[in-house]
Write a protein that holds these residues in place. Sequence first.
Motif, PDB file in Angstrom:
ATOM      1  N   GLU A  48     -41.582 104.166  85.557  1.00  0.00           N
ATOM      2  CA  GLU A  48     -40.604 103.083  85.586  1.00  0.00           C
ATOM      3  C   GLU A  48     -41.222 101.804  86.133  1.00  0.00           C
ATOM      4  OE1 GLU A  48     -37.174 103.718  88.061  1.00  0.00           O
ATOM      5  OE2 GLU A  48     -38.369 104.280  89.786  1.00  0.00           O
ATOM      6  N   SER A  82     -41.886 110.892  84.672  1.00  0.00           N
ATOM      7  CA  SER A  82     -41.323 109.610  84.246  1.00  0.00           C
ATOM      8  C   SER A  82     -42.173 108.457  84.762  1.00  0.00           C
ATOM      9  CB  SER A  82     -39.870 109.446  84.740  1.00  0.00           C
ATOM     10  OG  SER A  82     -39.829 109.384  86.152  1.00  0.00           O
ATOM     11  N   ARG A 100     -44.549 110.592  79.811  1.00  0.00           N
ATOM     12  CA  ARG A 100     -44.095 111.938  80.195  1.00  0.00           C
ATOM     13  C   ARG A 100     -45.031 112.979  79.564  1.00  0.00           C
ATOM     14  NH1 ARG A 100     -39.276 114.257  82.007  1.00  0.00           N
ATOM     15  NH2 ARG A 100     -38.991 116.395  81.292  1.00  0.00           N
TER      16      ARG A 100
END
Length: 154
Positions: free
Chosen positions: A106, A104, A84
């Motif tokens: 993931e 973000s 981030r």
Amino acid sequence: MAPVLARSEPRRLDVPRIGVHVPLSRLGLNADGTVQVPPVDRPEQAGWYAHGYTPGERGASVILGHVDGGGREGVFHELGRMRRGDAISVTRADGSVATFVVRSVEQVPKNRFPSQRVYGPLDHAGLRLVTCGGGFDRRTGHYTSNVIVYARLT
């Protein structure tokens, strides 16, 4: 109101944190309707999904690259190291540079790929960087997950 730019195709991707500085190719759809990826025998290449938004337009612009291929590290080998606040820049055909900040990162199993979150509409100019990740399934010859970076135009 969030910043947006007029449509202009991307030409170059720069991701300083992971040492990526590459030209971008155009990607479309395969005959079966899946999104094309750069050639696996050229893992150093990255491509922009041309049926979507251009980086800086309101919507999700998607850039894909390999984690590896042909026994070599791919352009997005270190994508999972993104954090981030990291910066991503895309040089566009009109000469402008769209600068994004990572919101973000993931890793998701391929069988639960969040298509809507990656390709769906947005109320801002977003960028998605996508590669393979997780374990490698020798039986299928594919990775079990995807690593996805979500970024927003600054």
